[in-house]
Design a protein around this motif. Structure first.
Motif, PDB file in Angstrom:
ATOM      1  N   ILE A   1       0.821  -1.294  -0.065  1.00 44.50           N
ATOM      2  CA  ILE A   1      -0.003   0.117   0.054  1.00 44.50           C
ATOM      3  C   ILE A   1       0.918   1.212   0.048  1.00 44.50           C
ATOM      4  O   ILE A   1       0.579   2.203  -0.885  1.00 44.50           O
ATOM      5  CB  ILE A   1      -1.170   0.125   1.237  1.00 44.50           C
ATOM      6  N   ALA A   2       1.908   1.086   0.794  1.00 40.46           N
ATOM      7  CA  ALA A   2       2.777   2.440   0.828  1.00 40.46           C
ATOM      8  C   ALA A   2       3.443   2.586  -0.533  1.00 40.46           C
ATOM      9  O   ALA A   2       3.626   3.734  -1.150  1.00 40.46           O
ATOM     10  CB  ALA A   2       4.035   2.186   1.608  1.00 40.46           C
ATOM     11  N   VAL A   3       3.819   1.341  -1.489  1.00 36.01           N
ATOM     12  CA  VAL A   3       4.295   1.694  -2.647  1.00 36.01           C
ATOM     13  C   VAL A   3       3.248   2.317  -3.764  1.00 36.01           C
ATOM     14  O   VAL A   3       3.462   3.283  -4.527  1.00 36.01           O
ATOM     15  CB  VAL A   3       4.669   0.277  -3.268  1.00 36.01           C
ATOM     16  N   VAL A   4       2.004   1.823  -3.269  1.00 35.28           N
ATOM     17  CA  VAL A   4       0.856   2.275  -4.175  1.00 35.28           C
ATOM     18  C   VAL A   4       0.756   3.818  -4.058  1.00 35.28           C
ATOM     19  O   VAL A   4       0.531   4.608  -5.025  1.00 35.28           O
ATOM     20  CB  VAL A   4      -0.380   1.667  -3.805  1.00 35.28           C
ATOM     21  N   TRP A   5       0.607   4.293  -2.837  1.00 33.10           N
ATOM     22  CA  TRP A   5       0.672   5.570  -2.467  1.00 33.10           C
ATOM     23  C   TRP A   5       1.539   6.695  -3.258  1.00 33.10           C
ATOM     24  O   TRP A   5       1.497   7.494  -3.480  1.00 33.10           O
ATOM     25  CB  TRP A   5       0.530   5.777  -0.971  1.00 33.10           C
ATOM     26  N   GLY A   6       3.214   5.911  -3.045  1.00 39.89           N
ATOM     27  CA  GLY A   6       3.976   6.601  -3.502  1.00 39.89           C
ATOM     28  C   GLY A   6       3.964   6.703  -5.303  1.00 39.89           C
ATOM     29  O   GLY A   6       4.291   7.837  -5.446  1.00 39.89           O
ATOM     30  N   VAL A   7       3.563   5.732  -5.815  1.00 44.19           N
ATOM     31  CA  VAL A   7       3.358   6.008  -7.237  1.00 44.19           C
ATOM     32  C   VAL A   7       2.122   7.124  -7.340  1.00 44.19           C
ATOM     33  O   VAL A   7       2.179   8.097  -8.369  1.00 44.19           O
ATOM     34  CB  VAL A   7       2.926   4.669  -7.841  1.00 44.19           C
ATOM     35  N   LEU A   8       1.016   7.145  -6.634  1.00 44.90           N
ATOM     36  CA  LEU A   8      -0.023   8.050  -6.948  1.00 44.90           C
ATOM     37  C   LEU A   8       0.550   9.437  -6.559  1.00 44.90           C
ATOM     38  O   LEU A   8       0.179  10.228  -7.162  1.00 44.90           O
ATOM     39  CB  LEU A   8      -1.120   7.594  -5.840  1.00 44.90           C
ATOM     40  N   ILE A   9       1.275   9.468  -5.456  1.00 46.23           N
ATOM     41  CA  ILE A   9       1.820  10.960  -5.280  1.00 46.23           C
ATOM     42  C   ILE A   9       2.862  11.434  -6.231  1.00 46.23           C
ATOM     43  O   ILE A   9       2.816  12.422  -6.351  1.00 46.23           O
ATOM     44  CB  ILE A   9       2.371  11.056  -3.876  1.00 46.23           C
ATOM     45  N   TYR A  10       3.704  10.454  -6.636  1.00 46.52           N
ATOM     46  CA  TYR A  10       4.611  10.608  -7.837  1.00 46.52           C
ATOM     47  C   TYR A  10       3.839  11.085  -9.076  1.00 46.52           C
ATOM     48  O   TYR A  10       4.337  12.034  -9.705  1.00 46.52           O
ATOM     49  CB  TYR A  10       5.690   9.517  -8.096  1.00 46.52           C
ATOM     50  N   ASN A  11       2.658  10.663  -9.299  1.00 52.33           N
ATOM     51  CA  ASN A  11       1.918  10.966 -10.334  1.00 52.33           C
ATOM     52  C   ASN A  11       1.271  12.326 -10.207  1.00 52.33           C
ATOM     53  O   ASN A  11       1.265  13.257 -11.176  1.00 52.33           O
ATOM     54  CB  ASN A  11       0.804  10.207 -10.777  1.00 52.33           C
ATOM     55  N   LEU A  12       1.242  13.054  -8.810  1.00 54.90           N
ATOM     56  CA  LEU A  12       0.754  14.439  -8.868  1.00 54.90           C
ATOM     57  C   LEU A  12       2.056  15.182  -9.197  1.00 54.90           C
ATOM     58  O   LEU A  12       1.831  16.276  -9.435  1.00 54.90           O
ATOM     59  CB  LEU A  12       0.401  14.512  -7.187  1.00 54.90           C
ATOM     60  N   ILE A  13       3.082  14.854  -8.651  1.00 53.17           N
ATOM     61  CA  ILE A  13       4.320  15.842  -8.881  1.00 53.17           C
ATOM     62  C   ILE A  13       4.604  15.905 -10.256  1.00 53.17           C
ATOM     63  O   ILE A  13       5.170  16.884 -10.939  1.00 53.17           O
ATOM     64  CB  ILE A  13       5.696  15.238  -7.783  1.00 53.17           C
ATOM     65  N   ALA A  14       4.991  14.359 -10.740  1.00 55.20           N
ATOM     66  CA  ALA A  14       5.234  14.518 -12.380  1.00 55.20           C
ATOM     67  C   ALA A  14       4.421  13.511 -13.122  1.00 55.20           C
ATOM     68  O   ALA A  14       4.736  12.246 -12.929  1.00 55.20           O
ATOM     69  CB  ALA A  14       6.797  14.145 -12.347  1.00 55.20           C
ATOM     70  N   PRO A  15       3.408  14.101 -13.690  1.00 50.11           N
ATOM     71  CA  PRO A  15       2.325  13.112 -14.174  1.00 50.11           C
ATOM     72  C   PRO A  15       2.803  12.380 -15.258  1.00 50.11           C
ATOM     73  O   PRO A  15       3.943  12.571 -15.980  1.00 50.11           O
ATOM     74  CB  PRO A  15       1.492  14.224 -14.709  1.00 50.11           C
ATOM     75  N   PHE A  16       2.204  11.032 -15.387  1.00 47.04           N
ATOM     76  CA  PHE A  16       2.403  10.064 -16.366  1.00 47.04           C
ATOM     77  C   PHE A  16       2.037  10.629 -17.679  1.00 47.04           C
ATOM     78  O   PHE A  16       1.315  11.642 -17.464  1.00 47.04           O
ATOM     79  CB  PHE A  16       2.232   8.661 -15.706  1.00 47.04           C
ATOM     80  N   HIS A  17       2.199   9.741 -18.524  1.00 48.92           N
ATOM     81  CA  HIS A  17       1.263  10.310 -20.018  1.00 48.92           C
ATOM     82  C   HIS A  17       0.008  10.253 -19.760  1.00 48.92           C
ATOM     83  O   HIS A  17      -0.480   9.305 -19.174  1.00 48.92           O
ATOM     84  CB  HIS A  17       2.140   9.311 -21.214  1.00 48.92           C
ATOM     85  N   TYR A  18      -0.569  10.748 -21.098  1.00 52.62           N
ATOM     86  CA  TYR A  18      -1.923  11.091 -20.857  1.00 52.62           C
ATOM     87  C   TYR A  18      -2.987  10.043 -20.538  1.00 52.62           C
ATOM     88  O   TYR A  18      -3.647  10.157 -19.229  1.00 52.62           O
ATOM     89  CB  TYR A  18      -2.509  11.540 -22.441  1.00 52.62           C
ATOM     90  N   PRO A  19      -3.091   8.871 -20.927  1.00 54.02           N
ATOM     91  CA  PRO A  19      -4.265   7.998 -20.244  1.00 54.02           C
ATOM     92  C   PRO A  19      -3.877   7.444 -18.962  1.00 54.02           C
ATOM     93  O   PRO A  19      -4.702   7.299 -18.149  1.00 54.02           O
ATOM     94  CB  PRO A  19      -4.449   6.717 -21.268  1.00 54.02           C
ATOM     95  N   LEU A  20      -2.443   7.316 -18.578  1.00 52.35           N
ATOM     96  CA  LEU A  20      -2.194   6.618 -17.379  1.00 52.35           C
ATOM     97  C   LEU A  20      -2.417   7.584 -16.360  1.00 52.35           C
ATOM     98  O   LEU A  20      -2.893   7.437 -15.141  1.00 52.35           O
ATOM     99  CB  LEU A  20      -0.789   6.237 -17.223  1.00 52.35           C
ATOM    100  N   ASN A  21      -2.136   9.139 -16.447  1.00 55.96           N
ATOM    101  CA  ASN A  21      -2.101   9.813 -15.329  1.00 55.96           C
ATOM    102  C   ASN A  21      -3.679  10.020 -14.776  1.00 55.96           C
ATOM    103  O   ASN A  21      -3.967  10.089 -13.839  1.00 55.96           O
ATOM    104  CB  ASN A  21      -1.502  11.285 -15.919  1.00 55.96           C
ATOM    105  N   LEU A  22      -4.592  10.023 -15.820  1.00 54.82           N
ATOM    106  CA  LEU A  22      -6.011  10.231 -15.585  1.00 54.82           C
ATOM    107  C   LEU A  22      -6.618   8.674 -14.622  1.00 54.82           C
ATOM    108  O   LEU A  22      -7.302   9.173 -13.748  1.00 54.82           O
ATOM    109  CB  LEU A  22      -7.087  10.218 -16.674  1.00 54.82           C
ATOM    110  N   VAL A  23      -6.263   7.787 -15.104  1.00 59.64           N
ATOM    111  CA  VAL A  23      -6.343   6.603 -14.343  1.00 59.64           C
ATOM    112  C   VAL A  23      -5.877   6.735 -13.157  1.00 59.64           C
ATOM    113  O   VAL A  23      -6.648   6.326 -12.006  1.00 59.64           O
ATOM    114  CB  VAL A  23      -5.673   5.314 -14.906  1.00 59.64           C
ATOM    115  N   LEU A  24      -4.752   7.179 -12.925  1.00 58.22           N
ATOM    116  CA  LEU A  24      -4.087   7.254 -11.416  1.00 58.22           C
ATOM    117  C   LEU A  24      -4.581   8.287 -10.687  1.00 58.22           C
ATOM    118  O   LEU A  24      -4.805   8.220  -9.210  1.00 58.22           O
ATOM    119  CB  LEU A  24      -2.611   7.448 -11.591  1.00 58.22           C
ATOM    120  N   TYR A  25      -5.003   9.447 -11.157  1.00 60.85           N
ATOM    121  CA  TYR A  25      -6.177  10.372 -10.551  1.00 60.85           C
ATOM    122  C   TYR A  25      -7.176   9.646  -9.918  1.00 60.85           C
ATOM    123  O   TYR A  25      -7.790   9.894  -8.751  1.00 60.85           O
ATOM    124  CB  TYR A  25      -6.319  11.634 -11.352  1.00 60.85           C
TER     125      TYR A  25
END
Length: 102
Positions: free
Chosen positions: A12-36
């Motif tokens: 769960i900590a890794v999942v939160w890490g990926v989600l917070i990283y996506n806020l700081i440096a968003p992934f490419h278009y379809p993936l970032n929306l899914v992660l949001y």
């Protein structure tokens, strides 16, 4: 069981890490929306768990601020951990005293 909780919390900590990283440096278009969407759903469910369990067990079990934050971050894994650390030893202690009275 304790090792399983630790592994689940690490995941769960890794999942939160990926989600917070996506806020700081968003992934490419379809993936970032899914992660949001995933982050919003995860945050909503963990806030709901924190509120429900704080209200439901307010008389039986006083949750500290650390407990509430742990539930907010780790969800059900934190609840299981709190139960194993506090509730189960109290129940076993109650059984020991009731057996001594008989």
């Amino acid at each position: 069981m304790n090792a399983g909780i630790i592994i689940a919390k690490a995941v769960i900590a890794v999942v939160w890490g990926v989600l917070i990283y996506n806020l700081i440096a968003p992934f490419h278009y379809p993936l970032n929306l899914v992660l949001y969407i995933i982050m919003g759903f995860l945050l909503f469910t963990h806030i709901l768990q924190t509120v429900i369990f704080s209200a439901a067990f307010s008389k039986q079990l006083k949750l500290t601020l650390g407990d509430k934050l742990s539930i907010l971050v780790f969800g059900v894994c934190a609840l299981i951990d709190i139960r194993n650390k506090r509730v189960i030893p109290e129940v076993e202690k109650g059984k020991d005293t009731s057996e001594e009275q008989v």
